[in-house]
Write an enzyme that holds these catalytic residues in place. Structure first.
Site, short mmCIF file in Angstrom:
data_model
loop_
_atom_site.label_atom_id
_atom_site.label_comp_id
_atom_site.label_asym_id
_atom_site.label_seq_id
_atom_site.Cartn_x
_atom_site.Cartn_y
_atom_site.Cartn_z
N ASN A 90 0.64 -1.17 0.00
CA ASN A 90 -0.07 -0.02 -0.07
C ASN A 90 0.91 1.14 -0.02
O ASN A 90 1.68 1.49 0.83
CB ASN A 90 -0.94 -0.26 1.19
CG ASN A 90 -1.87 1.10 1.42
OD1 ASN A 90 -1.71 2.14 0.39
ND2 ASN A 90 -2.65 1.13 2.52
N ASN A 142 -13.01 -4.80 0.60
CA ASN A 142 -14.19 -3.67 0.54
C ASN A 142 -14.63 -3.79 -0.74
O ASN A 142 -14.22 -3.54 -1.69
CB ASN A 142 -13.57 -2.44 0.78
CG ASN A 142 -12.85 -2.42 2.30
OD1 ASN A 142 -13.26 -3.08 3.15
ND2 ASN A 142 -11.83 -1.52 2.35
N GLY A 148 -16.17 1.43 1.66
CA GLY A 148 -15.12 2.22 2.21
C GLY A 148 -14.12 2.05 1.28
O GLY A 148 -12.94 2.20 1.48
N HIS A 155 -8.90 -6.05 -5.58
CA HIS A 155 -7.85 -5.99 -4.66
C HIS A 155 -8.45 -6.53 -3.34
O HIS A 155 -9.27 -6.29 -2.61
CB HIS A 155 -7.02 -4.96 -4.35
CG HIS A 155 -7.67 -3.75 -3.97
ND1 HIS A 155 -8.60 -3.18 -4.85
CD2 HIS A 155 -7.92 -2.86 -2.83
CE1 HIS A 155 -9.31 -1.90 -4.20
NE2 HIS A 155 -8.94 -2.06 -2.76
N GLN A 157 -6.83 -6.94 0.83
CA GLN A 157 -5.50 -6.17 1.57
C GLN A 157 -5.37 -6.98 2.99
O GLN A 157 -6.12 -7.87 3.27
CB GLN A 157 -6.04 -4.87 2.09
CG GLN A 157 -6.69 -4.17 0.86
CD GLN A 157 -7.12 -2.68 1.56
OE1 GLN A 157 -6.30 -1.89 1.83
NE2 GLN A 157 -8.27 -2.21 1.10
N LYS A 283 -9.53 11.03 11.42
CA LYS A 283 -8.54 11.79 10.75
C LYS A 283 -8.50 13.45 11.30
O LYS A 283 -7.63 14.01 11.06
CB LYS A 283 -9.24 12.14 9.39
CG LYS A 283 -8.72 10.59 8.43
CD LYS A 283 -9.48 10.73 7.06
CE LYS A 283 -9.29 9.78 6.26
NZ LYS A 283 -9.91 9.83 5.10
#
Ligand code: AMP
Length: 320
Positions: A90, A142, A148, A155, A157, A283
């Site tokens: 990533n 996802n 999300g 892909h 993860q 965040k």
């Protein structure tokens, strides 16, 4: 076959990519919290440097970053020796050595996982987990607009589960034997957890796990998740089929999703599969502080971004 030294290759590629600047680890401050109702553990992290970053690399989103991946981010061009999957790093990790299992040929992220996708993910976990060293990994997927996800090229993860962290799925499957759901035996659901989730323990012995078994687990959990989109369509005609898959060596879990983000006066959270393992990334400082003060707000966000739990309810003949 996945190379035996895939963990070493990942570490080496990661360290080189850090040096070359191909990737940058986002530093976080983390706090372990617990939900008062469900006792679900949360690890809430705050990344100050993400506060000013635009949402989910929207500007970078137009091209497929996995079609011709940056060389420095490639761990293995052919993960499994079958030419079907590549293992990448990533580019924007929050956890070191966060990897992506990406199909070589473009496939849509909203297409269902194939039995071979599930098996390569499981075999990958078998290679990288190390019980003696207390190293456990999570693979996740996802899928759909509200899940999300940010990239359309298929892909999965993976990253390490923080040490001494117990997910609610671990607790739910503890001491339970593998089974496939039937009309009389529904997938496991924790009745203290507010959001809908479907979990199956996997066989203890990896030799008992093959494509067919994983595909049957996935399909039976997905089927139950799809029921929500059927049931809630009147209430919300814009609902799109979205879900998260979480896989460890011990269990598989599917979460149906209604929203990708939770926003109110106090909180702003984007949630993907990791959130449903209890790993949440704030965040902004306000959200981080609020969650520290009131950990149960994590559950509120997970509930609002999912669907109400159906633990204890019998499926009806109208369901999938
Ligand atoms: P998702 O957001 O779930 O679709 O996952 C996509 C992942 O790809 C995210 O974790 C991104 O940080 C990562 N990503 C985005 N662009 C790149 C890139 N150019 N190379 C490698 N990883 C990327």
């Amino acid at each position: 076959m996945i190379p035996k030294n895939v963990s070493e290759l990942t570490k080496e590629t990661y360290e080189n990519a850090l040096k070359s600047g191909a990737l940058k680890l986002t530093e976080t401050e983390s706090k372990k919290l617990k939900d008062s109702q469900s006792a679900m553990q949360y690890l809430v992290s705050y990344a100050p440097s993400l506060a000013d970053k635009p949402e989910s690399n929207e500007s970078e989103n137009k091209e497929d970053p996995f079609a011709n991946p940056e060389k420095d981010l490639v761990v293995l061009e052919d993960l499994n020796g079958d030419g079907k999957y590549q293992l990448l790093l990533n580019k924007y990790p929050v956890i070191p050595e966060h990897t992506l299992l990406v199909t070589k040929e473009f496939q849509n992220q909203s297409s269902a996982l194939a039995p071979s996708d599930l098996l390569v993910a499981y075999k990958y976990l078998c290679r990288i987990d190390d019980e003696d060293e207390d190293i456990r990994n999570l693979v996740f997927f996802n899928s759909g607009e509200q899940s999300g996800s940010s990239q359309n090229h298929k892909h999965l993860q993976s990253f390490k589960i923080p040490s001494k962290f117990t997910t609610f799925q671990d607790r739910l499957c503890n001491g339970k034997e593998h089974f496939l759901p039937t009309f009389n035996q529904e997938p496991l659901q924790d009745d203290k957890v507010s959001f809908a989730h479907f979990v199956l323990p996997l066989p203890e012995n990896p030799d008992d796990v093959d494509e067919d078994l994983l595909a049957m687990c996935y399909i039976s959990l997905l089927q139950r998740s799809l029921t929500f989109f059927q049931d809630w369509l009147n209430e919300n005609p814009d609902l799109t089929k979205s879900y998260n898959v979480l896989l460890t060596k011990k269990w598989i879990c599917v979460i149906p999703r209604s929203h990708a983000k939770f926003n109110d006066d106090e909180l702003s959270l984007s949630i993907n599969a990791a959130g449903y393992a209890g790993l949440v990334l704030a965040k902004d400082k306000k959200t981080f502080e609020k969650l520290n003060e009131t950990p149960d707000l994590v559950d509120k966000a997970l509930f609002e971004c999912g669907f109400p739990s159906t633990a204890g309810q019998k499926p009806t003949e109208y369901h999938y």
